[in-house]
Design a protein around this motif. Structure first.
Motif, PDB file in Angstrom:
ATOM      1  N   ALA A 107       7.116 -15.441   4.679  1.00  0.00           N
ATOM      2  CA  ALA A 107       7.239 -13.691   4.593  1.00  0.00           C
ATOM      3  C   ALA A 107       7.742 -13.443   3.380  1.00  0.00           C
ATOM      4  O   ALA A 107       7.301 -12.469   3.009  1.00  0.00           O
ATOM      5  N   LEU A 108       8.744 -14.134   2.611  1.00  0.00           N
ATOM      6  CA  LEU A 108       8.851 -13.818   1.298  1.00  0.00           C
ATOM      7  C   LEU A 108       7.683 -13.696   0.416  1.00  0.00           C
ATOM      8  O   LEU A 108       7.919 -12.816  -0.472  1.00  0.00           O
ATOM      9  N   LEU A 109       6.909 -14.688   0.408  1.00  0.00           N
ATOM     10  CA  LEU A 109       5.718 -14.502  -0.408  1.00  0.00           C
ATOM     11  C   LEU A 109       4.923 -13.291  -0.101  1.00  0.00           C
ATOM     12  O   LEU A 109       4.465 -12.569  -1.091  1.00  0.00           O
ATOM     13  N   TRP A 110       4.693 -12.915   1.247  1.00  0.00           N
ATOM     14  CA  TRP A 110       4.043 -11.875   1.581  1.00  0.00           C
ATOM     15  C   TRP A 110       4.717 -10.569   0.917  1.00  0.00           C
ATOM     16  O   TRP A 110       4.051  -9.907   0.439  1.00  0.00           O
ATOM     17  N   GLY A 111       5.901 -10.383   0.891  1.00  0.00           N
ATOM     18  CA  GLY A 111       6.624  -9.284   0.561  1.00  0.00           C
ATOM     19  C   GLY A 111       6.173  -9.270  -1.039  1.00  0.00           C
ATOM     20  O   GLY A 111       6.088  -7.998  -1.453  1.00  0.00           O
ATOM     21  N   GLY A 112       6.368 -10.279  -1.560  1.00  0.00           N
ATOM     22  CA  GLY A 112       6.374 -10.379  -3.208  1.00  0.00           C
ATOM     23  C   GLY A 112       4.978  -9.855  -3.558  1.00  0.00           C
ATOM     24  O   GLY A 112       4.428  -9.116  -4.433  1.00  0.00           O
ATOM     25  N   LEU A 113       3.701 -10.674  -2.899  1.00  0.00           N
ATOM     26  CA  LEU A 113       2.453 -10.069  -2.986  1.00  0.00           C
ATOM     27  C   LEU A 113       2.028  -8.664  -2.582  1.00  0.00           C
ATOM     28  O   LEU A 113       1.452  -8.080  -3.258  1.00  0.00           O
ATOM     29  N   THR A 114       2.817  -8.172  -1.663  1.00  0.00           N
ATOM     30  CA  THR A 114       2.424  -7.149  -1.496  1.00  0.00           C
ATOM     31  C   THR A 114       2.983  -5.867  -2.554  1.00  0.00           C
ATOM     32  O   THR A 114       2.179  -5.017  -2.775  1.00  0.00           O
ATOM     33  N   TYR A 115       4.137  -6.396  -3.340  1.00  0.00           N
ATOM     34  CA  TYR A 115       4.422  -5.481  -4.210  1.00  0.00           C
ATOM     35  C   TYR A 115       3.791  -5.396  -5.403  1.00  0.00           C
ATOM     36  O   TYR A 115       3.111  -4.594  -6.077  1.00  0.00           O
ATOM     37  N   SER A 117       0.443  -6.365  -5.168  1.00  0.00           N
ATOM     38  CA  SER A 117      -0.659  -5.548  -5.170  1.00  0.00           C
ATOM     39  C   SER A 117      -0.659  -4.171  -5.081  1.00  0.00           C
ATOM     40  O   SER A 117      -1.390  -3.377  -5.614  1.00  0.00           O
ATOM     41  N   MET A 118       0.551  -3.451  -4.434  1.00  0.00           N
ATOM     42  CA  MET A 118       0.393  -2.160  -4.475  1.00  0.00           C
ATOM     43  C   MET A 118       0.825  -1.597  -5.785  1.00  0.00           C
ATOM     44  O   MET A 118       0.524  -0.479  -6.054  1.00  0.00           O
ATOM     45  N   VAL A 119       1.596  -2.226  -6.523  1.00  0.00           N
ATOM     46  CA  VAL A 119       2.482  -1.617  -7.591  1.00  0.00           C
ATOM     47  C   VAL A 119       1.619  -2.313  -9.008  1.00  0.00           C
ATOM     48  O   VAL A 119       1.127  -1.605  -9.864  1.00  0.00           O
ATOM     49  N   VAL A 244      -9.779   4.671  -8.242  1.00  0.00           N
ATOM     50  CA  VAL A 244      -8.946   4.223  -7.260  1.00  0.00           C
ATOM     51  C   VAL A 244      -8.468   3.032  -7.628  1.00  0.00           C
ATOM     52  O   VAL A 244      -7.341   2.660  -7.046  1.00  0.00           O
ATOM     53  N   THR A 245      -8.782   2.232  -8.420  1.00  0.00           N
ATOM     54  CA  THR A 245      -8.263   0.852  -8.590  1.00  0.00           C
ATOM     55  C   THR A 245      -7.321   0.499  -9.717  1.00  0.00           C
ATOM     56  O   THR A 245      -6.172  -0.081  -9.637  1.00  0.00           O
ATOM     57  N   MET A 246      -6.780   1.964 -10.325  1.00  0.00           N
ATOM     58  CA  MET A 246      -5.864   2.347 -11.057  1.00  0.00           C
ATOM     59  C   MET A 246      -4.654   3.214 -10.578  1.00  0.00           C
ATOM     60  O   MET A 246      -3.601   3.438 -11.222  1.00  0.00           O
ATOM     61  N   MET A 247      -4.912   3.649  -9.417  1.00  0.00           N
ATOM     62  CA  MET A 247      -4.143   4.581  -8.777  1.00  0.00           C
ATOM     63  C   MET A 247      -2.808   4.059  -8.187  1.00  0.00           C
ATOM     64  O   MET A 247      -2.790   2.749  -7.782  1.00  0.00           O
ATOM     65  N   THR A 248      -1.707   4.854  -8.508  1.00  0.00           N
ATOM     66  CA  THR A 248      -0.432   4.356  -7.813  1.00  0.00           C
ATOM     67  C   THR A 248      -0.482   4.749  -6.150  1.00  0.00           C
ATOM     68  O   THR A 248      -1.483   5.249  -5.770  1.00  0.00           O
ATOM     69  N   VAL A 249       0.504   4.178  -5.665  1.00  0.00           N
ATOM     70  CA  VAL A 249       0.484   4.087  -4.010  1.00  0.00           C
ATOM     71  C   VAL A 249       0.366   5.685  -3.713  1.00  0.00           C
ATOM     72  O   VAL A 249      -0.672   6.040  -2.784  1.00  0.00           O
ATOM     73  N   SER A 250       1.008   6.564  -4.312  1.00  0.00           N
ATOM     74  CA  SER A 250       1.091   8.091  -4.030  1.00  0.00           C
ATOM     75  C   SER A 250      -0.127   8.582  -4.162  1.00  0.00           C
ATOM     76  O   SER A 250      -0.705   9.323  -3.343  1.00  0.00           O
ATOM     77  N   GLU A 251      -0.878   8.304  -5.499  1.00  0.00           N
ATOM     78  CA  GLU A 251      -1.958   8.766  -5.530  1.00  0.00           C
ATOM     79  C   GLU A 251      -3.049   8.527  -4.734  1.00  0.00           C
ATOM     80  O   GLU A 251      -3.997   9.046  -4.335  1.00  0.00           O
ATOM     81  N   LEU A 252      -3.088   7.074  -4.554  1.00  0.00           N
ATOM     82  CA  LEU A 252      -4.243   6.673  -3.709  1.00  0.00           C
ATOM     83  C   LEU A 252      -4.136   7.190  -2.253  1.00  0.00           C
ATOM     84  O   LEU A 252      -5.089   7.526  -1.447  1.00  0.00           O
ATOM     85  N   ARG A 271      -7.876  -2.982   0.787  1.00  0.00           N
ATOM     86  CA  ARG A 271      -7.661  -4.146   0.219  1.00  0.00           C
ATOM     87  C   ARG A 271      -6.338  -4.404  -0.384  1.00  0.00           C
ATOM     88  O   ARG A 271      -5.849  -5.733  -0.384  1.00  0.00           O
ATOM     89  N   ARG A 272      -5.633  -3.588  -0.717  1.00  0.00           N
ATOM     90  CA  ARG A 272      -4.198  -3.711  -1.556  1.00  0.00           C
ATOM     91  C   ARG A 272      -3.227  -4.244  -0.283  1.00  0.00           C
ATOM     92  O   ARG A 272      -2.435  -5.229  -0.508  1.00  0.00           O
ATOM     93  N   LEU A 273      -3.483  -3.978   1.033  1.00  0.00           N
ATOM     94  CA  LEU A 273      -2.576  -4.418   2.079  1.00  0.00           C
ATOM     95  C   LEU A 273      -3.274  -5.611   2.247  1.00  0.00           C
ATOM     96  O   LEU A 273      -2.134  -6.381   3.026  1.00  0.00           O
ATOM     97  N   LEU A 274      -4.487  -5.979   2.515  1.00  0.00           N
ATOM     98  CA  LEU A 274      -4.890  -7.267   3.182  1.00  0.00           C
ATOM     99  C   LEU A 274      -4.790  -8.370   2.371  1.00  0.00           C
ATOM    100  O   LEU A 274      -4.471  -9.473   2.995  1.00  0.00           O
ATOM    101  N   LEU A 275      -5.007  -8.415   1.300  1.00  0.00           N
ATOM    102  CA  LEU A 275      -4.859  -9.661   0.268  1.00  0.00           C
ATOM    103  C   LEU A 275      -3.501 -10.204   0.323  1.00  0.00           C
ATOM    104  O   LEU A 275      -3.518 -11.618   0.661  1.00  0.00           O
ATOM    105  N   PRO A 276      -2.282  -9.513   0.401  1.00  0.00           N
ATOM    106  CA  PRO A 276      -1.233 -10.442   0.780  1.00  0.00           C
ATOM    107  C   PRO A 276      -0.952 -10.880   2.058  1.00  0.00           C
ATOM    108  O   PRO A 276      -0.419 -11.883   2.187  1.00  0.00           O
TER     109      PRO A 276
END
Length: 368
Positions: A107-115, A117-119, A244-252, A271-276
């Motif tokens: 769970a901790l790794l998933w949270g860190g990887l999500t950050y 991936s998204m940011v 799209v690959t360079m967009m911030t979360v809000s822009e995307l 993709r950004r949500l799925l990879l983590p």
């Protein structure tokens, strides 16, 4: 808590070692590729170091789930081979209790990887593209190293013996093969002047050779000029909203709502949500893939784990490509992930009950 600490100690060493080793290999491979393409200008060396740092978020998204899964497999297989698993089960501990700490770790790794991936990943992609653009721009600011062929000028190679204090090059050889045939210029001296989008070579006291054999033609000259197009030294700076690959979360998210280039935005968002989430999926395969017979060793389990990783990563890649092209809807990326997750949950439950399917055991441990 004692068993949790013991298992985590067994796991953490291979996990960290795997990350550092694989990351080092991937960075060295990328460094060699970049150096081969962009090492002509000395300043690019520092930029290449920056490029490697900017690629780390993407590499971590690939490496961390695999390292977590394989190191957990190694831990479970080690316990199995040394009969520690049998002793723990005999004392009344279930598999779920033994490895509960790894649910927290996942769970901790998933949270860190999500950050990441998204940011961090889109920020790294933006920085990477801007540095590549800068390197191309630097290649337009031409300088020639003495006694060395300079290539990469759009089909023109230049050799100079040396340069004096006035910026005049001496002993100049220029080969122009832009039109499919080689034209060679040899000049006693030359000046090079940069224009807005071209390099002007002003040659003095030399000859021009064109053709081969009996068709070769030679022209002696006192003054001759050759113009070479070069990359624009004022290449514009890229911005996050350019792709799209360079967009911030809000822009995307805004692009998703606007419907502009919808397929690419949908594919990137998923993709950004799925990879983590891959680290959570792999967690449920660690136990069933590691419960091999003692005499078989760890090899069968580890090979099965690597095959599973390849299948998952290739499935994600194929589905992402199909969604980005508009062939499949975005939810199909999650459908594939959910199917794999359900298989993992099923096998994990059967492992808890000591009733793994016979066919599955033969596939994981064919020698048994």
């Amino acid at each position: 808590m004692t068993i949790d600490r013991y298992l985590l100690r067994l796991w953490i060493g291979p996990f960290m070692g795997g990350i550092f080793f694989v990351l080092a290999v991937m960075l060295v491979a990328r460094a060699l590729k970049l150096l081969g393409a962009y090492s002509d200008n000395p300043e690019t060396w520092s930029l290449i170091a920056s490029l490697l740092l900017l690629t780390m978020p993407f590499f971590l998204l690939q490496i961390v789930p695999a390292a977590f899964f394989l190191s957990l497999q190694n831990t479970i297989s080690g316990l199995q081979q040394h009969s520690e698993m049998d002793a723990l089960r005999a004392s009344g501990l279930s598999y779920r209790r033994m490895f509960r700490a790894f649910f927290v770790v996942a769970a901790l790794l998933w949270g860190g990887l999500t950050y990441i991936s998204m940011v961090m990943m889109p920020e790294g992609q933006l920085g990477f593209n801007n540095i590549i653009a800068r390197i191309y721009a630097m290649q337009g600011s031409i300088s020639f190293a003495p006694q060395r062929f300079t290539q990469g000028l759009g089909g023109v190679s230049v050799y100079v013996d040396g340069e004096d204090e006035q910026g005049v090059y001496h002993g100049v050889i220029l080969e122009d093969h832009r039109n499919g045939s080689s034209v060679i210029y040899s000049a006693r001296s030359a000046r090079f002047e940069m224009g807005a989008s071209y390099l002007l070579l002003k040659l003095s006291d030399g000859v021009r050779l064109e053709g081969e054999g009996a068709d070769q033609r030679m022209l002696a000259f006192q003054r001759y000029q050759v113009s070479i197009p070069v990359p624009d030294a004022t290449r514009r700076v890229l911005h996050s909203f350019d792709h799209v690959t360079m967009m911030t979360v809000s822009e995307l998210w805004h692009k998703l709502q606007s419907g502009d280039n919808h397929a690419a935005a949908v594919a990137e968002w998923n993709r950004r949500l799925l990879l983590p989430s891959t680290v959570l999926v792999l967690l449920f395969f660690a136990l069933p893939l590691s419960l091999t017979r003692k005499r078989s060793g760890k090899a069968g389990a580890m090979i099965a784990g690597i095959v599973l990783l390849l299948l998952i990563y290739n499935m994600q890649l194929v589905l992402h490509q199909q969604v980005s092209q508009g062939t499949f809807p975005g939810w199909t990326m999650w459908l594939g992930q959910c199917v794999v997750l359900l298989i993992g949950l099923y096998l994990s439950r059967r492992a808890e009950e000591d009733r793994l399917p016979a066919l599955f055991m033969r596939l994981v441990n064919p020698a048994g």
